[in-house]
Design a protein around this motif. Structure first.
Motif, PDB file in Angstrom:
ATOM      1  N   VAL A 196      39.424  48.630  46.555  1.00 48.23           N
ATOM      2  CA  VAL A 196      38.798  47.322  46.371  1.00 48.23           C
ATOM      3  C   VAL A 196      38.082  47.239  45.027  1.00 48.23           C
ATOM      4  O   VAL A 196      38.038  46.166  44.408  1.00 48.23           O
ATOM      5  CB  VAL A 196      37.854  46.946  47.545  1.00 48.23           C
ATOM      6  N   ILE A 197      37.539  48.344  44.558  1.00 45.53           N
ATOM      7  CA  ILE A 197      36.877  48.355  43.243  1.00 45.53           C
ATOM      8  C   ILE A 197      37.911  48.126  42.141  1.00 45.53           C
ATOM      9  O   ILE A 197      37.719  47.294  41.253  1.00 45.53           O
ATOM     10  CB  ILE A 197      36.108  49.676  43.009  1.00 45.53           C
ATOM     11  N   GLU A 198      39.014  48.853  42.200  1.00 43.52           N
ATOM     12  CA  GLU A 198      40.073  48.653  41.204  1.00 43.52           C
ATOM     13  C   GLU A 198      40.599  47.221  41.264  1.00 43.52           C
ATOM     14  O   GLU A 198      40.877  46.603  40.233  1.00 43.52           O
ATOM     15  CB  GLU A 198      41.219  49.636  41.443  1.00 43.52           C
ATOM     16  N   GLY A 199      40.714  46.680  42.472  1.00 49.83           N
ATOM     17  CA  GLY A 199      41.230  45.329  42.651  1.00 49.83           C
ATOM     18  C   GLY A 199      40.334  44.271  42.027  1.00 49.83           C
ATOM     19  O   GLY A 199      40.816  43.361  41.342  1.00 49.83           O
ATOM     20  N   ILE A 200      39.027  44.372  42.232  1.00 45.75           N
ATOM     21  CA  ILE A 200      38.140  43.347  41.680  1.00 45.75           C
ATOM     22  C   ILE A 200      38.043  43.469  40.164  1.00 45.75           C
ATOM     23  O   ILE A 200      37.973  42.454  39.462  1.00 45.75           O
ATOM     24  CB  ILE A 200      36.751  43.343  42.360  1.00 45.75           C
ATOM     25  N   VAL A 201      38.093  44.673  39.645  1.00 44.05           N
ATOM     26  CA  VAL A 201      38.097  44.860  38.185  1.00 44.05           C
ATOM     27  C   VAL A 201      39.365  44.236  37.598  1.00 44.05           C
ATOM     28  O   VAL A 201      39.309  43.511  36.587  1.00 44.05           O
ATOM     29  CB  VAL A 201      37.971  46.356  37.826  1.00 44.05           C
ATOM     30  N   ARG A 202      40.516  44.476  38.231  1.00 41.27           N
ATOM     31  CA  ARG A 202      41.788  43.901  37.757  1.00 41.27           C
ATOM     32  C   ARG A 202      41.763  42.382  37.841  1.00 41.27           C
ATOM     33  O   ARG A 202      42.130  41.683  36.889  1.00 41.27           O
ATOM     34  CB  ARG A 202      42.959  44.460  38.581  1.00 41.27           C
ATOM     35  N   GLU A 203      41.346  41.838  38.988  1.00 40.57           N
ATOM     36  CA  GLU A 203      41.330  40.382  39.155  1.00 40.57           C
ATOM     37  C   GLU A 203      40.400  39.705  38.149  1.00 40.57           C
ATOM     38  O   GLU A 203      40.722  38.639  37.628  1.00 40.57           O
ATOM     39  CB  GLU A 203      40.949  40.000  40.581  1.00 40.57           C
ATOM     40  N   ALA A 204      39.246  40.311  37.867  1.00 39.92           N
ATOM     41  CA  ALA A 204      38.319  39.740  36.882  1.00 39.92           C
ATOM     42  C   ALA A 204      38.991  39.646  35.518  1.00 39.92           C
ATOM     43  O   ALA A 204      38.859  38.637  34.818  1.00 39.92           O
ATOM     44  CB  ALA A 204      37.050  40.578  36.798  1.00 39.92           C
ATOM     45  N   SER A 205      39.723  40.668  35.152  1.00 37.65           N
ATOM     46  CA  SER A 205      40.426  40.665  33.879  1.00 37.65           C
ATOM     47  C   SER A 205      41.552  39.635  33.870  1.00 37.65           C
ATOM     48  O   SER A 205      41.673  38.840  32.932  1.00 37.65           O
ATOM     49  CB  SER A 205      40.980  42.061  33.596  1.00 37.65           C
ATOM     50  N   GLU A 206      42.367  39.628  34.918  1.00 32.72           N
ATOM     51  CA  GLU A 206      43.522  38.723  34.974  1.00 32.72           C
ATOM     52  C   GLU A 206      43.118  37.254  35.043  1.00 32.72           C
ATOM     53  O   GLU A 206      43.729  36.413  34.388  1.00 32.72           O
ATOM     54  CB  GLU A 206      44.389  39.045  36.193  1.00 32.72           C
ATOM     55  N   GLU A 207      42.107  36.929  35.859  1.00 30.48           N
ATOM     56  CA  GLU A 207      41.789  35.527  36.117  1.00 30.48           C
ATOM     57  C   GLU A 207      40.788  34.916  35.154  1.00 30.48           C
ATOM     58  O   GLU A 207      40.906  33.741  34.819  1.00 30.48           O
ATOM     59  CB  GLU A 207      41.304  35.346  37.550  1.00 30.48           C
ATOM     60  N   ILE A 208      39.784  35.698  34.729  1.00 36.20           N
ATOM     61  CA  ILE A 208      38.765  35.105  33.852  1.00 36.20           C
ATOM     62  C   ILE A 208      38.537  35.889  32.564  1.00 36.20           C
ATOM     63  O   ILE A 208      37.617  35.591  31.814  1.00 36.20           O
ATOM     64  CB  ILE A 208      37.438  34.860  34.605  1.00 36.20           C
ATOM     65  N   GLY A 209      39.371  36.895  32.321  1.00 31.82           N
ATOM     66  CA  GLY A 209      39.347  37.590  31.042  1.00 31.82           C
ATOM     67  C   GLY A 209      38.111  38.408  30.743  1.00 31.82           C
ATOM     68  O   GLY A 209      37.772  38.599  29.578  1.00 31.82           O
ATOM     69  N   VAL A 210      37.434  38.897  31.780  1.00 34.40           N
ATOM     70  CA  VAL A 210      36.256  39.735  31.537  1.00 34.40           C
ATOM     71  C   VAL A 210      36.518  41.158  32.016  1.00 34.40           C
ATOM     72  O   VAL A 210      37.320  41.382  32.918  1.00 34.40           O
ATOM     73  CB  VAL A 210      34.982  39.183  32.214  1.00 34.40           C
ATOM     74  N   ALA A 211      35.811  42.089  31.400  1.00 34.01           N
ATOM     75  CA  ALA A 211      35.900  43.494  31.789  1.00 34.01           C
ATOM     76  C   ALA A 211      34.657  43.853  32.587  1.00 34.01           C
ATOM     77  O   ALA A 211      33.527  43.627  32.124  1.00 34.01           O
ATOM     78  CB  ALA A 211      36.006  44.380  30.547  1.00 34.01           C
ATOM     79  N   LEU A 212      34.869  44.376  33.783  1.00 35.53           N
ATOM     80  CA  LEU A 212      33.773  44.828  34.641  1.00 35.53           C
ATOM     81  C   LEU A 212      33.772  46.340  34.692  1.00 35.53           C
ATOM     82  O   LEU A 212      34.827  46.951  34.851  1.00 35.53           O
ATOM     83  CB  LEU A 212      33.949  44.321  36.078  1.00 35.53           C
ATOM     84  N   GLU A 213      32.605  46.930  34.577  1.00 38.71           N
ATOM     85  CA  GLU A 213      32.452  48.355  34.821  1.00 38.71           C
ATOM     86  C   GLU A 213      32.212  48.525  36.321  1.00 38.71           C
ATOM     87  O   GLU A 213      31.410  47.780  36.896  1.00 38.71           O
ATOM     88  CB  GLU A 213      31.265  48.913  34.048  1.00 38.71           C
ATOM     89  N   PRO A 214      32.867  49.466  36.970  1.00 38.50           N
ATOM     90  CA  PRO A 214      32.647  49.656  38.407  1.00 38.50           C
ATOM     91  C   PRO A 214      31.174  49.821  38.786  1.00 38.50           C
ATOM     92  O   PRO A 214      30.766  49.372  39.854  1.00 38.50           O
ATOM     93  CB  PRO A 214      33.456  50.916  38.719  1.00 38.50           C
ATOM     94  N   THR A 215      30.376  50.399  37.906  1.00 37.48           N
ATOM     95  CA  THR A 215      28.950  50.581  38.221  1.00 37.48           C
ATOM     96  C   THR A 215      28.155  49.279  38.115  1.00 37.48           C
ATOM     97  O   THR A 215      27.006  49.232  38.538  1.00 37.48           O
ATOM     98  CB  THR A 215      28.327  51.632  37.288  1.00 37.48           C
ATOM     99  N   ALA A 216      28.757  48.218  37.564  1.00 40.64           N
ATOM    100  CA  ALA A 216      28.058  46.947  37.388  1.00 40.64           C
ATOM    101  C   ALA A 216      28.321  45.973  38.533  1.00 40.64           C
ATOM    102  O   ALA A 216      27.805  44.864  38.514  1.00 40.64           O
ATOM    103  CB  ALA A 216      28.465  46.308  36.066  1.00 40.64           C
ATOM    104  N   ILE A 217      29.114  46.382  39.512  1.00 39.50           N
ATOM    105  CA  ILE A 217      29.415  45.481  40.629  1.00 39.50           C
ATOM    106  C   ILE A 217      28.844  46.049  41.915  1.00 39.50           C
ATOM    107  O   ILE A 217      28.657  47.247  42.055  1.00 39.50           O
ATOM    108  CB  ILE A 217      30.931  45.231  40.774  1.00 39.50           C
ATOM    109  N   ARG A 218      28.537  45.148  42.828  1.00 38.19           N
ATOM    110  CA  ARG A 218      28.039  45.574  44.140  1.00 38.19           C
ATOM    111  C   ARG A 218      28.663  44.690  45.214  1.00 38.19           C
ATOM    112  O   ARG A 218      28.839  43.484  45.000  1.00 38.19           O
ATOM    113  CB  ARG A 218      26.520  45.553  44.186  1.00 38.19           C
ATOM    114  N   CYS A 219      28.953  45.287  46.333  1.00 35.97           N
ATOM    115  CA  CYS A 219      29.503  44.546  47.464  1.00 35.97           C
ATOM    116  C   CYS A 219      28.354  43.793  48.124  1.00 35.97           C
ATOM    117  O   CYS A 219      27.356  44.388  48.515  1.00 35.97           O
ATOM    118  CB  CYS A 219      30.173  45.493  48.452  1.00 35.97           C
ATOM    119  N   VAL A 220      28.493  42.457  48.242  1.00 38.23           N
ATOM    120  CA  VAL A 220      27.423  41.640  48.803  1.00 38.23           C
ATOM    121  C   VAL A 220      27.810  40.974  50.116  1.00 38.23           C
ATOM    122  O   VAL A 220      26.957  40.411  50.794  1.00 38.23           O
ATOM    123  CB  VAL A 220      26.936  40.582  47.781  1.00 38.23           C
TER     124      VAL A 220
END
Length: 150
Positions: A49-73
């Motif tokens: 799920v971490i790899e998936g959200i990082v990929r989707e963020a890049s594909e859909e809105i063109g941003v790079a997320l670091e896995p340590t910068a995201i949290r499951c809410v």
């Protein structure tokens, strides 16, 4: 022997800036076209799920997320008549690299920053419910199951 149940897993991104969140207006997808949704998608085979959200963020809105910068809410188990149920993981990020933009103009017609407390009426129902739960601090919900009343 009973066959083991399987659900589709999807990921959703709540990207926050100055109290607002990013939403995309869907287009040409066959699902929710013309309506608003969070940047999201389903997992690909072998993807966390971490790899998936990082990929989707890049594909859909063109941003790079670091896995340590995201949290499951929030986690949502949702069902709809005639469809395979889904388990959705909602992740939040308040820092990223790049400026959010509509990186998939063939699938989305616009990117908007909206107030999560007053979502536009044309927001798809289940992400709207997820956002309301996140704002209320509710970590888990079900959506669309007849026996839940939700």
């Amino acid at each position: 022997m009973t066959e083991r149940h399987r659900s589709i897993v999807d990921v959703h991104l709540v990207l926050r800036r100055s109290g607002r969140i990013v939403m995309l207006r869907r287009a040409n997808t066959g699902y929710g076209d013309g309506m608003l949704h969070l940047p999201s998608g389903h997992l690909e085979r072998g993807e966390s799920v971490i790899e998936g959200i990082v990929r989707e963020a890049s594909e859909e809105i063109g941003v790079a997320l670091e896995p340590t910068a995201i949290r499951c809410v929030h986690v949502m188990h949702r069902g709809a008549p005639g469809e395979t149920d889904r388990v959705g993981f909602f992740f939040e990020a308040d820092r990223w690299a790049g400026e959010p933009s509509n990186a998939e103009p063939g699938k989305c017609s616009e990117l908007l920053w909206v107030d999560p407390a007053t979502l536009p009426e044309d927001t798809i129902a289940y992400p709207a419910a997820g956002i309301r739960h996140i704002e209320a601090g509710v970590p888990f919900s079900v959506f669309g199951w007849s026996d839940t009343g939700i």
